[in-house]
Design an enzyme around this catalytic site. Sequence first.
Site, PDB file in Angstrom:
ATOM      1  N   ASN A 209      47.102  27.623  40.543  1.00  0.00           N
ATOM      2  CA  ASN A 209      46.126  27.208  39.611  1.00  0.00           C
ATOM      3  C   ASN A 209      47.197  26.107  39.369  1.00  0.00           C
ATOM      4  O   ASN A 209      48.567  25.810  39.600  1.00  0.00           O
ATOM      5  CB  ASN A 209      45.748  27.726  38.752  1.00  0.00           C
ATOM      6  CG  ASN A 209      47.486  28.678  37.809  1.00  0.00           C
ATOM      7  OD1 ASN A 209      48.505  28.111  38.139  1.00  0.00           O
ATOM      8  ND2 ASN A 209      47.126  29.766  37.178  1.00  0.00           N
ATOM      9  N   ALA A 210      46.660  24.977  37.610  1.00  0.00           N
ATOM     10  CA  ALA A 210      47.767  23.970  37.719  1.00  0.00           C
ATOM     11  C   ALA A 210      49.303  24.122  37.288  1.00  0.00           C
ATOM     12  O   ALA A 210      50.029  23.711  37.593  1.00  0.00           O
ATOM     13  CB  ALA A 210      47.526  23.548  36.432  1.00  0.00           C
ATOM     14  N   GLY A 211      49.272  25.364  36.768  1.00  0.00           N
ATOM     15  CA  GLY A 211      50.631  25.752  36.921  1.00  0.00           C
ATOM     16  C   GLY A 211      51.169  26.398  37.762  1.00  0.00           C
ATOM     17  O   GLY A 211      52.799  25.942  37.501  1.00  0.00           O
ATOM     18  N   GLU A 212      50.910  26.914  38.470  1.00  0.00           N
ATOM     19  CA  GLU A 212      51.370  26.956  40.064  1.00  0.00           C
ATOM     20  C   GLU A 212      51.652  25.935  40.514  1.00  0.00           C
ATOM     21  O   GLU A 212      52.566  26.177  41.211  1.00  0.00           O
ATOM     22  CB  GLU A 212      50.463  28.329  40.882  1.00  0.00           C
ATOM     23  CG  GLU A 212      50.883  29.732  40.099  1.00  0.00           C
ATOM     24  CD  GLU A 212      49.691  30.667  40.587  1.00  0.00           C
ATOM     25  OE1 GLU A 212      49.979  32.022  39.678  1.00  0.00           O
ATOM     26  OE2 GLU A 212      48.649  29.620  40.707  1.00  0.00           O
ATOM     27  N   ASP A 282      40.723  36.630  39.559  1.00  0.00           N
ATOM     28  CA  ASP A 282      40.670  37.493  40.662  1.00  0.00           C
ATOM     29  C   ASP A 282      39.352  37.462  41.417  1.00  0.00           C
ATOM     30  O   ASP A 282      38.769  37.709  42.320  1.00  0.00           O
ATOM     31  CB  ASP A 282      40.447  38.845  40.476  1.00  0.00           C
ATOM     32  CG  ASP A 282      42.328  38.954  39.758  1.00  0.00           C
ATOM     33  OD1 ASP A 282      43.276  37.864  40.001  1.00  0.00           O
ATOM     34  OD2 ASP A 282      41.570  39.657  38.541  1.00  0.00           O
TER      35      ASP A 282
END
EC number: 2.7.1.167
Length: 490
Positions: A209-212, A282
């Site tokens: 995701n964006a944070g990852e 998920d």
Amino acid sequence: MSLTPLDRAPLAVDLPHRLAGSAPRVVVVGDAVLDCWMTGPSHRLSREAPVPVVEIDRTRCQPGGAANTAANLAALGARVALVSVVGDDDDGRTVRRLLAEAGVDTSGVLVATDRPTAAKRRIVADEAMVARYDTVPPVRPVGGFDRALDDALAGEPDATVVCDYAAGALDDDAVAALVGRRDRLGVLVVDAHDVARWQPARPDVVTPNAGEVATLLGRPLPAPDRVAAAEAAAPELRERSGASTVVVTLDRDGAVLLAPDQPAHRTWARPAPESRTCGAGDSFTAGLALALAAGTPAATAAELAQAAADVVVARAHTAVCSTSDLAARVSASGEALSTPDELARLVAGHRAEGRRIVFTNGCFDVVHRGHVAYLNQAKRLGDVLVVALNADESVGRLKGPERPVNPLADRAAVIGALSCVDHVVGFAEDTPVALLEELRPDVYAKGGDYTPDMLPETPTVSAYGGQVAILDYLPDRSTSLIVEKIRARG
């Protein structure tokens, strides 16, 4: 004509059932979590502190994390085994029971006496979440992990999904165990908070995701166009993750598929409140893994994954997307073939809200990768994409008496199921000039095998002040060639 093979299948109403029928074998490895929702009314504040007093009248628990991914895969028709660890406690027993009821093989779920089961408990008062408290087990070696992994990999699965959320199941030895068995994992999909940790495994796909992504790159994706920023960073993302393909998930901005030697493919999400997005990642990962395990093209897999996520964000709490849910979602997307009058009203409403209208047209008889990339690129020129399909008689005049292969309703269902397409309309004439005159879209887009001077629609678009955009051309992607190949093989 026989069904399009799965390795060339577009997103269509029958695809979820075809994938379930193929029953790919998938192993999920990672952090199983118990997700609980404790709900009830609140009529007063506490005297001890300015917090609401919630009178809990219902507690609902569901598998979370890797367990939710496994449950989604089972509901979508895959044969699923989970390798994970839970504590020797009530939460662990609940997770295993719920998984068994969902049809997941839990023989690889290890029970540890030295840690609790990972759990998330949410307190919800009158539809508003007021608190959440988590149980986070330590990350430490798990006895018996290698044996459980070997047992799950016996016979070699079609795909392996790693769900690494730093919740106790995957220490460094577990990572090394998976890396050492890379040739037995099938298609490897990694969903991890720390994606770089899995670089030695050389995943086929990672889904940060964006944070990852920010953790992986050491910098955030700049707003406002995070999709364009992700595309620009594609080579770096693939290098740092070790993956051949990266699917960046961006919540309400959808997802962007970054595969080598292919145009970036974006999906468009159904916007939903943050309170409804629990578990959507998920379901996205499960839909993606199911499609890739069955051999469908990456763009089709991404579209299917987005549809699965859209199903669960429409529901409260942690939810599962089944084959019938997914088929209904795809069908609902692809069924709406607007009449010209209906479309004119819809476009007027979009325009009144300041949206930029993009219009394109074609036969789209047997949908292939070039079509999908072309429509994806067209959507990026504005906010709303309208696709006008030649009616059957028009296709026959343009392509010959043996065409179309698929009637208008079927072609509309396939095109409309793509997340980038907002409205589909048919037209009986050889050109869509009459529709252009009525709708007056901001952009008229056509494929790169044309020039504006070649298009009979250009004078109409220019007359009302619109823009003609010529999109990229993918060579060797032709419906006629595909039909010839199918007939030759038949």
